[in-house]
Design an enzyme around this catalytic site. Structure first.
Site, PDB file in Angstrom:
ATOM      1  N   GLU A  89       0.841  -1.213   0.000  1.00  0.00           N
ATOM      2  CA  GLU A  89       0.000   0.000   0.000  1.00  0.00           C
ATOM      3  C   GLU A  89       0.879   1.268   0.000  1.00  0.00           C
ATOM      4  OE1 GLU A  89      -1.889   0.658   3.810  1.00  0.00           O
ATOM      5  OE2 GLU A  89      -3.573   1.736   2.915  1.00  0.00           O
ATOM      6  N   LYS A 147      -9.889   2.158  -1.588  1.00  0.00           N
ATOM      7  CA  LYS A 147      -9.998   1.621  -0.212  1.00  0.00           C
ATOM      8  C   LYS A 147     -11.281   2.101   0.465  1.00  0.00           C
ATOM      9  CE  LYS A 147      -7.051   1.312   3.945  1.00  0.00           C
ATOM     10  NZ  LYS A 147      -5.801   1.846   4.533  1.00  0.00           N
ATOM     11  N   CYS A 149      -5.110  -3.081   3.393  1.00  0.00           N
ATOM     12  CA  CYS A 149      -4.654  -2.849   4.775  1.00  0.00           C
ATOM     13  C   CYS A 149      -5.791  -2.932   5.800  1.00  0.00           C
ATOM     14  CB  CYS A 149      -3.908  -1.509   4.823  1.00  0.00           C
ATOM     15  SG  CYS A 149      -2.800  -1.355   6.241  1.00  0.00           S
TER      16      CYS A 149
END
Ligand SMILES: O=C(O)CCC(=O)C(=O)O
Length: 263
Positions: free
Chosen positions: A40, A111, A146
């Site tokens: 990321e 995300k 994440c």
């Protein structure tokens, strides 16, 4: 199928341009792999908040361009981790890019769960709205980033869209390395899927990174794991051979997903 997870050392001593060129060379060096995965926000840093606004790029910016070219040169599928995307209308997103071996952009995932509570991503970025599951030669791939790993309902939503493997780039801190390792295995076991989770190494924004990039099979077995932990981590290329048909076999042999209740 051969996968290479490139656990990049992200630190402020290296310029973004130098890191981009270095990472492109690392991707090119993985020729022979089928899938290469990056972490990321490896170009600017997942905790380098001040760099995000000035360093944000559109989807056809220099980072995407360099990754597309590297995927093509190496003839690999490339999950290029994520970058700070500047939407033409304003907001920033934490955006993951998947390139095909011809360099074409195959999937984009913004995300959904922003990390930082009242600061960091939660304050500086907009949340993605779309679950992302796409066909690949390795099966249907679900994309998460994440902090998303903490939200099993997102992985169930991807399962419901047919996901068989999950690719999860991260900038996960060393302080919570055990959560990272545990959650990667949990998502693999509960969705009976392969998990390829690629973290950053080193220290940036004052936050030591956990490393411990990992590949987990649907039984929860760790097929390969890179260095790292609570005391820190260093750069490593983690290469592993896997058989994507293990997902269908596991789901048939031990069909827990059939017993799901919906209410
Ligand atoms: O959930 C965590 O502990 C770390 C998440 C994170 O660092 C991120 O999403 O960038």
């Amino acid at each position: 199928m051969r996968a290479s997870l490139v656990q990049i050392d992200v630190n402020e001593a290296e310029s973004v341009d130098d890191r981009r060129a270095r990472v492109a060379a690392l991707v090119r060096a993985q020729r022979g792999a089928d899938l290469v995965v990056l972490p990321e926000l490896w170009n600017l840093g997942g905790f380098a908040y001040d760099a995000w606004q000035p360093g944000a790029e559109p989807l056809d910016g220099p980072t995407a361009e360099a990754m597309s070219a590297a995927a093509k040169e190496a003839n690999v599928w490339l999950h290029a981790g994520s970058m700070v995307e500047r939407d033409p209308d304003g907001p920033l997103f934490n955006t993951s890019l998947l390139f095909a071996p011809d360099g074409e952009l195959h999937a984009v995932y913004r995300k959904i769960h922003r990390f930082g509570f009242d600061s960091g991503e939660a304050a500086l970025m907009a949340a993605g709205q779309e679950v992302c599951v796409v066909d690949t030669p390795f099966g249907r791939m679900g994309l998460a980033t994440c902090y998303d790993l903490r939200f099993p309902e997102l992985f169930r939503a991807m399962l419901d869209r047919g996901a068989e493997l999950f690719v999860v780039p991260a900038a996960w801190p060393a302080r919570r390395a055990e959560h990272w390792a545990l959650l990667a295995r949990a998502r693999a076991v509960e969705e009976q899927a392969l998990v390829l989770a690629c973290n950053t190494a080193g220290t940036h924004g004052g936050v030591p990174q956990a490393g411990r990039s990992v590949v987990v099979d649907p039984w929860g077995a760790v097929l390969a794991e890179a260095n790292g932990g609570e005391s820190g981590s260093s750069e490593e290329v983690l290469t592993v051979d896997l058989d994507p048909s293990v997902v269908a076999r596991t789901r048939e042999e031990f069909p827990v997903l059939r017993d799901r209740q919906k209410w």
